[in-house]
Design a protein around this motif. Structure first.
Motif, PDB file in Angstrom:
ATOM      1  N   ALA A 128       0.829  -1.212   0.000  1.00  0.00           N
ATOM      2  CA  ALA A 128       0.000   0.000   0.000  1.00  0.00           C
ATOM      3  C   ALA A 128       0.865   1.263   0.000  1.00  0.00           C
ATOM      4  CB  ALA A 128      -0.926  -0.014   1.214  1.00  0.00           C
ATOM      5  N   ARG A 129       2.092   1.167   0.510  1.00  0.00           N
ATOM      6  CA  ARG A 129       3.000   2.329   0.459  1.00  0.00           C
ATOM      7  C   ARG A 129       3.596   2.514  -0.932  1.00  0.00           C
ATOM      8  NH1 ARG A 129       4.755   1.425   5.923  1.00  0.00           N
ATOM      9  NH2 ARG A 129       6.445   0.071   5.305  1.00  0.00           N
ATOM     10  N   TRP A 130       3.707   1.403  -1.673  1.00  0.00           N
ATOM     11  CA  TRP A 130       4.393   1.470  -2.970  1.00  0.00           C
ATOM     12  C   TRP A 130       3.456   1.836  -4.123  1.00  0.00           C
ATOM     13  CZ3 TRP A 130       6.871  -3.929  -1.795  1.00  0.00           C
ATOM     14  CH2 TRP A 130       7.932  -3.762  -0.898  1.00  0.00           C
ATOM     15  N   VAL A 131       2.180   1.468  -4.027  1.00  0.00           N
ATOM     16  CA  VAL A 131       1.252   1.715  -5.141  1.00  0.00           C
ATOM     17  C   VAL A 131       0.109   2.594  -4.660  1.00  0.00           C
ATOM     18  CG1 VAL A 131       1.812  -0.504  -6.214  1.00  0.00           C
ATOM     19  CG2 VAL A 131      -0.190  -0.318  -4.757  1.00  0.00           C
ATOM     20  N   SER A 132      -0.498   3.306  -5.611  1.00  0.00           N
ATOM     21  CA  SER A 132      -1.578   4.215  -5.226  1.00  0.00           C
ATOM     22  C   SER A 132      -2.945   3.567  -5.401  1.00  0.00           C
ATOM     23  CB  SER A 132      -1.487   5.484  -6.071  1.00  0.00           C
ATOM     24  OG  SER A 132      -1.558   5.125  -7.431  1.00  0.00           O
ATOM     25  N   LYS A 133      -2.971   2.317  -5.854  1.00  0.00           N
ATOM     26  CA  LYS A 133      -4.250   1.638  -6.069  1.00  0.00           C
ATOM     27  C   LYS A 133      -4.719   0.935  -4.800  1.00  0.00           C
ATOM     28  CE  LYS A 133      -2.758   1.517 -10.657  1.00  0.00           C
ATOM     29  NZ  LYS A 133      -1.837   0.906 -11.602  1.00  0.00           N
ATOM     30  N   PRO A 134      -6.023   0.623  -4.723  1.00  0.00           N
ATOM     31  CA  PRO A 134      -6.498  -0.080  -3.537  1.00  0.00           C
ATOM     32  C   PRO A 134      -5.792  -1.425  -3.357  1.00  0.00           C
ATOM     33  CG  PRO A 134      -8.347   0.756  -4.810  1.00  0.00           C
ATOM     34  CD  PRO A 134      -7.123   0.975  -5.640  1.00  0.00           C
ATOM     35  N   VAL A 135      -5.463  -1.724  -2.108  1.00  0.00           N
ATOM     36  CA  VAL A 135      -4.800  -2.975  -1.764  1.00  0.00           C
ATOM     37  C   VAL A 135      -5.685  -3.733  -0.778  1.00  0.00           C
ATOM     38  CG1 VAL A 135      -2.773  -4.011  -0.654  1.00  0.00           C
ATOM     39  CG2 VAL A 135      -2.502  -1.986  -2.116  1.00  0.00           C
ATOM     40  N   VAL A 136      -5.911  -5.019  -1.062  1.00  0.00           N
ATOM     41  CA  VAL A 136      -6.671  -5.868  -0.150  1.00  0.00           C
ATOM     42  C   VAL A 136      -5.715  -6.906   0.431  1.00  0.00           C
ATOM     43  CG1 VAL A 136      -8.606  -7.452   0.117  1.00  0.00           C
ATOM     44  CG2 VAL A 136      -8.749  -5.577  -1.542  1.00  0.00           C
ATOM     45  N   ASN A 137      -5.686  -6.977   1.747  1.00  0.00           N
ATOM     46  CA  ASN A 137      -4.861  -7.968   2.425  1.00  0.00           C
ATOM     47  C   ASN A 137      -5.600  -9.301   2.432  1.00  0.00           C
ATOM     48  OD1 ASN A 137      -3.270  -9.439   4.128  1.00  0.00           O
ATOM     49  ND2 ASN A 137      -3.534  -8.116   5.926  1.00  0.00           N
ATOM     50  N   ALA A 138      -5.051 -10.265   1.729  1.00  0.00           N
ATOM     51  CA  ALA A 138      -5.658 -11.602   1.689  1.00  0.00           C
ATOM     52  C   ALA A 138      -4.910 -12.555   2.615  1.00  0.00           C
ATOM     53  CB  ALA A 138      -5.653 -12.125   0.256  1.00  0.00           C
ATOM     54  N   GLY A 139      -4.277 -11.981   3.653  1.00  0.00           N
ATOM     55  CA  GLY A 139      -3.531 -12.792   4.622  1.00  0.00           C
ATOM     56  C   GLY A 139      -2.066 -12.431   4.597  1.00  0.00           C
ATOM     57  N   ASP A 140      -1.553 -11.868   5.704  1.00  0.00           N
ATOM     58  CA  ASP A 140      -0.129 -11.492   5.775  1.00  0.00           C
ATOM     59  C   ASP A 140       0.488 -12.107   7.022  1.00  0.00           C
ATOM     60  OD1 ASP A 140      -1.660  -9.685   7.382  1.00  0.00           O
ATOM     61  OD2 ASP A 140      -0.044  -8.205   7.326  1.00  0.00           O
ATOM     62  N   GLY A 141       1.228 -13.172   6.822  1.00  0.00           N
ATOM     63  CA  GLY A 141       1.913 -13.826   7.940  1.00  0.00           C
ATOM     64  C   GLY A 141       0.932 -14.141   9.045  1.00  0.00           C
ATOM     65  N   SER A 142       1.331 -13.826  10.271  1.00  0.00           N
ATOM     66  CA  SER A 142       0.451 -14.064  11.420  1.00  0.00           C
ATOM     67  C   SER A 142      -0.330 -12.812  11.779  1.00  0.00           C
ATOM     68  CB  SER A 142       1.284 -14.497  12.631  1.00  0.00           C
ATOM     69  OG  SER A 142       2.001 -15.664  12.335  1.00  0.00           O
ATOM     70  N   HIS A 143      -0.379 -11.840  10.886  1.00  0.00           N
ATOM     71  CA  HIS A 143      -0.992 -10.561  11.228  1.00  0.00           C
ATOM     72  C   HIS A 143      -2.516 -10.584  11.070  1.00  0.00           C
ATOM     73  CE1 HIS A 143      -1.694  -6.107  10.061  1.00  0.00           C
ATOM     74  NE2 HIS A 143      -1.822  -6.242  11.345  1.00  0.00           N
ATOM     75  N   GLU A 144      -3.011 -10.439   9.839  1.00  0.00           N
ATOM     76  CA  GLU A 144      -4.460 -10.359   9.672  1.00  0.00           C
ATOM     77  C   GLU A 144      -4.927 -11.028   8.381  1.00  0.00           C
ATOM     78  OE1 GLU A 144      -7.229  -7.637  10.834  1.00  0.00           O
ATOM     79  OE2 GLU A 144      -5.859  -6.276  11.891  1.00  0.00           O
ATOM     80  N   HIS A 145      -6.201 -11.298   8.348  1.00  0.00           N
ATOM     81  CA  HIS A 145      -6.862 -11.861   7.173  1.00  0.00           C
ATOM     82  C   HIS A 145      -8.279 -11.282   7.191  1.00  0.00           C
ATOM     83  CE1 HIS A 145      -8.005 -14.318   3.945  1.00  0.00           C
ATOM     84  NE2 HIS A 145      -7.744 -15.523   4.411  1.00  0.00           N
ATOM     85  N   PRO A 146      -8.396  -9.984   6.877  1.00  0.00           N
ATOM     86  CA  PRO A 146      -9.670  -9.306   7.134  1.00  0.00           C
ATOM     87  C   PRO A 146     -10.864  -9.864   6.360  1.00  0.00           C
ATOM     88  CG  PRO A 146      -8.090  -7.838   6.037  1.00  0.00           C
ATOM     89  CD  PRO A 146      -7.338  -9.049   6.459  1.00  0.00           C
ATOM     90  N   THR A 147     -10.674 -10.330   5.112  1.00  0.00           N
ATOM     91  CA  THR A 147     -11.867 -10.835   4.405  1.00  0.00           C
ATOM     92  C   THR A 147     -12.346 -12.154   5.017  1.00  0.00           C
ATOM     93  OG1 THR A 147     -10.540 -11.908   2.660  1.00  0.00           O
ATOM     94  CG2 THR A 147     -11.332  -9.671   2.221  1.00  0.00           C
ATOM     95  N   GLN A 148     -11.447 -12.906   5.631  1.00  0.00           N
ATOM     96  CA  GLN A 148     -11.889 -14.112   6.347  1.00  0.00           C
ATOM     97  C   GLN A 148     -12.806 -13.714   7.505  1.00  0.00           C
ATOM     98  OE1 GLN A 148     -11.023 -17.544   5.727  1.00  0.00           O
ATOM     99  NE2 GLN A 148     -12.624 -17.947   7.247  1.00  0.00           N
ATOM    100  N   ALA A 149     -12.422 -12.679   8.235  1.00  0.00           N
ATOM    101  CA  ALA A 149     -13.260 -12.243   9.361  1.00  0.00           C
ATOM    102  C   ALA A 149     -14.603 -11.730   8.862  1.00  0.00           C
ATOM    103  CB  ALA A 149     -12.533 -11.156  10.156  1.00  0.00           C
ATOM    104  N   LEU A 150     -14.597 -11.025   7.741  1.00  0.00           N
ATOM    105  CA  LEU A 150     -15.868 -10.532   7.189  1.00  0.00           C
ATOM    106  C   LEU A 150     -16.775 -11.698   6.798  1.00  0.00           C
ATOM    107  CD1 LEU A 150     -14.608  -7.608   4.900  1.00  0.00           C
ATOM    108  CD2 LEU A 150     -16.117  -7.395   6.881  1.00  0.00           C
TER     109      LEU A 150
END
Lengths: 346, 465
Positions: A128-150
C-alpha cells in the motif's frame, strides 16, 4: 486500546483493506449490508453484474492458497472485472525477482486493485506504500486476514438471522499466537457485539493481550463449552505437534479437539466454524464436521459474496455504494442487462 | 597543514566548561585561552556560541569492508563518522571474511589508510565467528587489537565463553558481547510484547538478552576478565549491570541512540528500517535504559552503525536485514532526546513520531508512542562523556582520543552548534546506505567542524575529503 476507539476510516476514506481496524464497527455493518445485496445477485440465474466492467483485479499470492485465491477470482468475475493472477510457483519469484519488483510489475500492467497474500506480516502494508491503487490484504503472515473475518461474521449473521452478533458467546480455539484468522476475527466479532473467549495451551497464547478486545483467555476448553454459543476452531499446522510447542498432535486433540462428546456439552443449536482446510481428527472429529450446525461449507460460499462486496466498495467507492442502493431494482443491475453484458463479453 | 583557530567557542571536556579560543598547530592543540590571535595563514573559524569538545569516539560501527562494499566501505563509513563529529571509531570484525587472524588485522590496517578518522579494529573471539574455536587473540592483540567480539551474534557456548574470558584476562584485552541467546531469540523479528502480539510479527523476548547478560556477568566475576556489554536494550539488562557494579565486577556497557529514542510501537508501520538486533523495546525498557544512562550504569552511547543496501531493506519484513545506520545522527538524536536546554524539541520529536508510525492505523488497536520525546536527563558535559572520553577509555584509545582540550593534547576535536535544527534527509548522508529510522525527524544540534589529528576533515558540515 479498544479498536472501537481507534480512528475508523469512514466510508469516504477507505482506500485499502489491510486490517479489520480499517473498517471499524460502522464499516463492518456497511460491508454486511453490501454483502446482502450481492447475495441476492448471486441467487439470480446469471449471478453476474457489470459493475466493475473494464477494471482489472490482480491477485498476487506469494504464499500458496486454494480457496482464498479462487474466491477472490470468482468474486472479481461475478463483478465483470478482469483478473490477473500470480502465484509463487511458475513465476519470476522463482527466478529471484524481488517482492517489490513483482508488485511494481503488476502495477505497471494496469491492475486497478491488488489483492495480496504473503507469508510476512505487514506485506500488504508495504504494498500500500508502494502503489496508489487499492490494496486488499488476503492474509499477511500471522498478522491479519480481514476478508476471512468478514465472511465469518456474515456467516454467523446469516445462521442467526440477526443483523448483529450482540451478546453472542464465542470461543476461539487453537493456535492463537500464529493465527491471522484469530487476530482479524477477534477484532471483527467483538466490534459486532460478540463476547470472545480465547482457548489454547499456554505455548500458543499471544505474548500479550493488550489491545485484544476479548473477555478472557483460558487453557481449559471443557468448562466453558456449556456457556458457548459458537466454537471457532483455528487450523493447527501439524508441524506444531512436533514437540517444541505441543507434546504431540494426539495430546492437542485430546485436550482441544472438538469431538462429538465435547459438542454435546454445548447448548442446543450452538454453532461450529473453521476457516478451512480442516484437519479432520485434529481440530474436529468427522462427526462434528458433518453436523448441520457446522458451517464450514457456508463459510466458503459466503467468501465469494463478501469479497465481491470488498472489491466493489474499494473500486466503485462510496458513490458506487450509494448508487447501488437507489438502483437496486433499476435496469443498471437487472438480470436482463447483466445477461446482455455477459453475452457481449462472450 | 595550516594552523586552525577556533574563535569564541564554549570548550567542554572532562575538565569542565570554559570560554576559550583553541589554536591547533600540526596535529596538536597549541594554545587554549581567550583572545588568541591567529598566526599568519591560519584558518580562522568563528565558533561563537558553539560547543568545542574532544572528538566523539564510536565503540561500535560496521564499516563492511572487506566483503560488503555495496553497503559501506572504510572511506564512506569514516566520512560519515567525521560528519557526525567522530574522530575515532571501532570497526566490528563481522566483515567477509571476518577479522579473526593476524593477517586480517594487517589487511584492515591497510584499508584504514583510506579512513578520515582514527580507526581501531575489533577482532573476533572465535574463528570465522562460528562460536566453536578461539581465534588467535594474542596474535591480534600484538598488532594492537584491544577489543574482541563475535558481534552480530553472541557466543552461545558457555564453556567456550569462559575460556575466551580466561584467555583475554591473561593478555589484558576486553571481551565485548552481543548478548543474545540464539535459541530464545530464534525467529524473532521484533521485541516480544503487546505490539508483536498485535502485529503478528514473531517476537524476541527481553529474556533472550538478559539470560546472556547474566551468564556473562557470572563468567566475568569468575575469570576477572574485562567485559563490555554492547547495545543493551532492556530494563532487566540495566538492572543486572547495576547490581554487577555494586558487586565489583569489571563491566562496561553501551546503549544506542535508537534504543533511547524509539519503542516497539513504531513497528506498526512495518518499516524494515526499524528492524534491528536487539530490537526496539517497550516504553518501560526505553525508560529504564535512559535511567541507566542518567545514573551512570551505562558508560557509552555507541551507534551500532549497520549499513545495508536498499535491496536488503525494501523487502518483506521477515526477509529484511537487521540494522540501522547512525553515525551522522547519533549526537543529534542523543542531544534531542536526552539533554535539556537544546531547544523546544518535544513537539518536534512528536512530529517525527508521526512520520515513523505512519500506517499505525493498520495495526490492531491504537498506537502508543513509537518515539519518545525529550527527557532532560543529562547535561551536555555528561552526554559528551558518554560519547567521547568514556568510550575512548573503553577502547584504550585515550592516549590520543577523548582527552581534555589543553595545550599539547592530540588535536581531535568536534564543534557542535547546539541550537541548529535540521531535518534528517538520508539522501544527503555520506554513508553509502540509507537505512536510518530517523528519516524526516527534526533534530537539534549540528556538527559544524571535525578536526582529526589537526586536520579539518569536516568544515561547516561539509567533508573536506
Amino acid at each position: 486500546m479498544d479498536p472501537s476507539t481507534t480512528v475508523i476510516a469512514g466510508k469516504s476514506s477507505l482506500r485499502n483493506l489491510l486490517s479489520v481496524n480499517d473498517l471499524g464497527a460502522d464499516g463492518l455493518h456497511e460491508m454486511m449490508r453490501i454483502t446482502d445485496f450481492f447475495a441476492e445477485v448471486s441467487a439470480r440465474p446469471i449471478p453476474k453484474v457489470p459493475v466493475l466492467r473494464g477494471k482489472t483485479i490482480a491477485c498476487a499470492f506469494f504464499e500458496n492458497s486454494t480457496r482464498t485465491r479462487l474466491s477472490f477470482e470468482a468474486a472479481a468475475k461475478r463483478l465483470s472485472a478482469d483478473t490477473m493472477s500470480f502465484g509463487v510457483s511458475g513465476s519470476s519469484i522463482s527466478k529471484g525477482e524481488s517482492f517489490k519488483d513483482t508488485i511494481m510489475t503488476i502495477d505497471s500492467l494496469g491492475a486497478d486493485a491488488i489483492v495480496v497474500r504473503h507469508p510476512s506480516a505487514g506485506a500488504a502494508n508495504q504494498v500500500a506504500r508502494w502503489v496508489s491503487k487499492p490494496v486488499v490484504n488476503a492474509g499477511d503472515g500471522s498478522h491479519e486476514h480481514p476478508t476471512q473475518a468478514l465472511l465469518d461474521c456474515y456467516t454467523i449473521r446469516e445462521a442467526l438471522k440477526e443483523k448483529s452478533l450482540s451478546g453472542l458467546r464465542i470461543a476461539v480455539v487453537g493456535d492463537l499466537s500464529h493465527s491471522r484468522v484469530a487476530r482479524s476475527n477477534v477484532l471483527a466479532m467483538s466490534a459486532m457485539g460478540a463476547v470472545v473467549t480465547l482457548v489454547a495451551p499456554r505455548t500458543l497464547w499471544p505474548a500479550s493481550l493488550d489491545g485484544w478486545p476479548v473477555h478472557e483467555i483460558t487453557c481449559d476448553l471443557d468448562p466453558i463449552l456449556a456457556h458457548t454459543d459458537l466454537v471457532y476452531l483455528l487450523r493447527l499446522q501439524v508441524e506444531r505437534g512436533a514437540g517444541g510447542l505441543l507434546p504431540s498432535l494426539r495430546e492437542y486433540t485430546a485436550t482441544y479437539g472438538l469431538t462429538a462428546r465435547r459438542a454435546a456439552m454445548m447448548p442446543k443449536g450452538a454453532l461450529v466454524m473453521h476457516p478451512g482446510p480442516v484437519n479432520r481428527g485434529v481440530e474436529m472429529s468427522s462427526e462434528v464436521a458433518e453436523m448441520p450446525t457446522t458451517l464450514v461449507g457456508h463459510q466458503v460460499a459466503n467468501g465469494v459474496l463478501v469479497r465481491m462486496a470488498v472489491l466493489y466498495y474499494l473500486l466503485a467507492g462510496p458513490e458506487g455504494v450509494d448508487a447501488m442502493d437507489v438502483s437496486r431494482d433499476a435496469s443498471v443491475l437487472s438480470d436482463a442487462e447483466s445477461a446482455s453484458l455477459v453475452a457481449l463479453d462472450g | 597543514m595550516a594552523d586552525v583557530l577556533l574563535r569564541g567557542g564554549r570548550v567542554i571536556d572532562s575538565n569542565g566548561e570554559r570560554r576559550a579560543d583553541v589554536l591547533v598547530a600540526g596535529s596538536k592543540v597549541q594554545a587554549v585561552a581567550e583572545g588568541l590571535s591567529a598566526p599568519t595563514g591560519a584558518l580562522v573559524l568563528d565558533v561563537g556560541g558553539c560547543i568545542v569538545s574532544p572528538g566523539l569516539v564510536d565503540l561500535h560501527c560496521h564499516l563492511r569492508e572487506p566483503g560488503q562494499e555495496e553497503s559501506e566501505c572504510v572511506e564512506t563509513g569514516t566520512r560519515s563518522a567525521a560528519l557526525g563529529g567522530y574522530t575515532a571509531v571501532v570497526a566490528m570484525p563481522n566483515t567477509d571474511p571476518p577479522v579473526d587472524s593476524g593477517s586480517m588485522v594487517r589487511d584492515l590496517a591497510e584499508l584504514g589508510r583510506s579512513s578520515l578518522v582514527e580507526m581501531a579494529v575489533a577482532g573476533a573471539i572465535t574463528v570465522g565467528r562460528n562460536g566453536s574455536r578461539l581465534a588467535p587473540m594474542a596474535e591480534m592483540a600484538s598488532l594492537g587489537v584491544k577489543i574482541f567480539t563475535d558481534d552480530g551474534a553472541g557466543v552461545q557456548d558457555s564453556a567456550l565463553m569462559r575460556n575466551a574470558m580466561e584467555y583475554a584476562a591473561g593478555i589484558g584485552v576486553t571481551i565485548a558481547e552481543h548478548a543474545e541467546d540464539a535459541s530464545l531469540a530464534a525467529g524473532g523479528q521484533m521485541h516480544e510484547g503487546s505490539w508483536s502480539s498485535r502485529l503478528g510479527l514473531p517476537g524476541s523476548a527481553a529474556v533472550a538478552e538478559e539470560v546472556m547478560v547474566a551468564r556473562d556477568l557470572a563468567l566475568a566475576r569468575l575469570t576477572g576478565a574485562r567485559l563490555h556489554l554492547m547495545h543493551l536494550s532492556t530494563a532487566g539488562s540495566i538492572a543486572l549491570v547495576r547490581q554487577a557494579r555494586m558487586d565489583g565486577i569489571q563491566v562496561t556497557a553501551e546503549v544506542t541512540p535508537h534504543h533511547l529514542s524509539l519503542t516497539d510501537g513504531a513497528l506498526a508501520s512495518y518499516d524494515p528500517n526499524l528492524k534491528m538486533s536487539p530490537p526496539l523495546r517497550s516504553a518501560e525498557d526505553v525508560n529504564a535504559v535512559r535511567a541507566g544512562v542518567a545514573q551512570s550504569v551505562v558508560d557509552a552511547i555507541a551507534t551500532d552503525h549497520a549499513p545495508h543496501p536498499l535491496e536488503a531493506k525494501e523487502v518483506p519484513f521477515a526477509d529484511a536485514a537487521n540494522g540501522v545506520i547512525g553515525l551522522e545522527t547519533a549526537l543529534a538524536v542523543a542531544l534531542t532526546v536526552l539533554v535539556s536546554g537544546s531547544g523546544p524539541f518535544i513537539a518536534d520529536v512528536a512530529s517525527g513520531e508521526d512520520a515513523c508510525v505512519e500506517g499505525a492505523s493498520a495495526a490492531l488497536g491504537a498506537p502508543p508512542d513509537g518515539a519518545v520525546g525529550a527527557s532532560g536527563l543529562l547535561g551536555i558535559q555528561e552526554l559528551l562523556a558518554l560519547m567521547s572520553w568514556k568510550p575512548a577509555r573503553i577502547a584504550c584509545l585515550d592516549h590520543s582520543q577523548g582527552g581534555p582540550v589543553v595545550p599539547g593534547s592530540q588535536a581531535n576535536i568536534c564543534v557542535v552548534d547546539l541550537d541548529a535544527a535540521w531535518v534528517v534527509d538520508p539522501d544527503r548522508f555520506a554513508s553509502r546506505s540509507r537505512n536510518t529510522p530517523f528519516r524526516g525527524w527534526k533534530l537539534f544540534g549540528k556538527v559544524l567542524h571535525t578536526i582529526c589529528n589537526g586536520e579539518p576533515v569536516v568544515l561547516d558540515g561539509e567533508p573536506q575529503r
